[in-house]
Enzyme design. Structure first.
Site, PDB file in Angstrom:
ATOM      1  CB  CYS A 164     -52.774  21.076   8.804  1.00  0.00           C
ATOM      2  SG  CYS A 164     -52.495  22.249   7.421  1.00  0.00           S
ATOM      3  CG  HIS A 173     -50.231  18.083   5.414  1.00  0.00           C
ATOM      4  ND1 HIS A 173     -51.043  17.964   4.343  1.00  0.00           N
ATOM      5  CD2 HIS A 173     -50.481  19.245   6.116  1.00  0.00           C
ATOM      6  CE1 HIS A 173     -51.800  19.150   4.111  1.00  0.00           C
ATOM      7  NE2 HIS A 173     -51.549  19.933   5.135  1.00  0.00           N
TER       8      HIS A 173
HETATM    9  O1  LIG Z   1     -58.968  32.507   4.745  1.00  0.00           O
HETATM   10  C1  LIG Z   1     -59.276  31.309   4.193  1.00  0.00           C
HETATM   11  O2  LIG Z   1     -60.220  31.350   3.318  1.00  0.00           O
HETATM   12  C2  LIG Z   1     -58.604  30.040   4.609  1.00  0.00           C
HETATM   13  C3  LIG Z   1     -57.068  30.147   4.244  1.00  0.00           C
HETATM   14  C4  LIG Z   1     -56.465  28.763   4.892  1.00  0.00           C
HETATM   15  C5  LIG Z   1     -56.599  27.541   3.927  1.00  0.00           C
HETATM   16  C6  LIG Z   1     -56.043  26.497   4.556  1.00  0.00           C
HETATM   17  C7  LIG Z   1     -55.463  26.556   5.901  1.00  0.00           C
HETATM   18  C8  LIG Z   1     -55.372  27.684   6.637  1.00  0.00           C
HETATM   19  C9  LIG Z   1     -54.491  27.664   7.820  1.00  0.00           C
HETATM   20  O3  LIG Z   1     -53.690  28.720   7.866  1.00  0.00           O
HETATM   21  O4  LIG Z   1     -55.001  26.910   8.769  1.00  0.00           O
HETATM   22  C10 LIG Z   1     -55.996  28.893   6.135  1.00  0.00           C
HETATM   23  C11 LIG Z   1     -55.964  29.997   6.668  1.00  0.00           C
HETATM   24  O5  LIG Z   1     -56.827  30.349   7.931  1.00  0.00           O
HETATM   25  O6  LIG Z   1     -55.112  31.254   6.186  1.00  0.00           O
END
Ligand SMILES: O=C(O)CCc1cccc(C(=O)O)c1C(=O)O
Length: 331
Positions: free
Chosen positions: A129, A236
């Protein structure tokens, strides 16, 4: 030509926003399917005034002629199921971090590098994001003035940590202890998003560094980042300091931003006009203001950039990629 589309992670905050954005943008969908973990399977979602039962995601979920699958169910689900879906002829748009830095996987913001979509081999990655809203603004400036260095400082809403993160602020304001975050977020700031790495940065900070270079296609750009969780519900904000190889005229630079796709300039400080999360929340544009020369370097500028991290930062960007795929197939 209509497509068969699947939403994986349908009951999460991003999954539910996929549904809302798909309805708003009226994609040419023939059949639609909704998948989640066993925990949420059996619940129902509404799409275009019709109710659908959410199915549990399994290895055979993609055996039914699905053309596009939008994933937002965490990196481990994407790691296992995106290749399975791709092997069945489905094109996956993955919102997790899992495949972003894989050289076979294009990392795409449609306003920035749409040409990379056609290089996909079954999986297209949706950037983080915070990276999405930054590169929408930086791309036109990079094209005209060639970026030498970027310093990112972010002020990230709790919705980026899902429902549990959102509730930590809501309940924290009533004095309750946090469940998702390591410390209270109400009336506080946490310089800690995702986990810490051996180099002292967090994964979120290194995502911004690595993803910016891949999307702009320039690995010579010097980048550093500090990402901070702040007590804002949604949207954000980012302070972005940019140094260029070339000189620029400030008014010309503002005009470049005014003409940039997906960007809205809100910059009239005499009337207290500048981007704010409470305004950006619910919208799909990236808002930029506080545009001023950085007098401390040869050729630099400071920007304040705000966007809805669930919409443009995740769901809308992924749906825009799906739209580009459908356009390619209908040529
Ligand atoms: O693996 C998970 O549980 C999701 C963790 C996460 C939470 C919030 C944004 C992200 C992101 O990188 O977009 C991510 C990710 O994919 O690493």
């Amino acid at each position: 030509k209509k497509v068969n589309l699947a939403v994986v992670g349908a009951t999460g905050m991003v999954g539910r926003t996929f549904i809302k954005v798909l309805e708003e943008r009226n994609l040419p969908i023939d059949n639609i399917y909704f998948f989640s973990s066993s925990r949420s399977a059996g619940s129902t979602v509404t799409f275009n005034n019709k109710e659908y039962v959410v199915e549990e995601l399994t290895e055979t979920s993609f055996d039914r002629g699905i053309d596009i699958a939008l994933f937002s169910a965490g990196a481990s689900v994407s790691e296992k199921f995106a290749p399975i879906a791709a092997s069945k002829g489905c094109v996956v748009v993955d919102n997790s971090s899992c495949w972003r830095m894989n050289e076979k996987v294009p990392l795409v913001v449609p306003e920035v590098n749409p040409q990379d979509i056609s290089c996909h081999q079954g999986i297209i990655a949706n950037p983080n994001c915070s990276t999405i809203q930054a590169v929408v603004v930086l791309k036109p400036l990079h094209d005209k003035y060639k970026i030498k260095r970027i310093v990112y400082s972010t002020y990230q809403a709790v919705s980026g940590a899902g429902h549990n993160g959102y509730m930590d602020l809501e309940n924290g304001l009533k004095g309750e202890p946090p469940k998702k975050f390591p410390h209270p977020i109400a009336g506080n700031c946490l310089p800690h998003i995702d986990s810490f790495l051996p180099n002292g940065y967090t994964k979120e900070e290194m995502k911004m560094v690595n993803e910016t270079r891949k999307i702009l296609g320039d690995y010579s750009i010097r980048i550093t980042a500090t990402t901070v969780r702040v007590p804002v519900f949604n949207g954000h904000s980012e302070s972005i300091n940019v140094e260029f190889e070339k000189q620029f005229d400030l008014e010309e630079l503002k005009e470049v931003l005014r003409n940039a796709p997906g960007v809205v300039v809100q910059d009239d400080v005499a009337n207290n006009v500048y981007p704010m999360p409470i305004y950006a929340s619910g919208r799909d544009e990236t808002f930029v203001g506080r545009i001023r020369r950085d007098e401390s370097v040869e050729s630099g500028v400071n920007l304040w950039v705000v966007a809805d991290n669930i919409r443009k930062g995740a769901a809308t960007n992924a749906v825009q990629i799906a739209e580009e795929l459908i356009k390619m197939w209908n040529k």
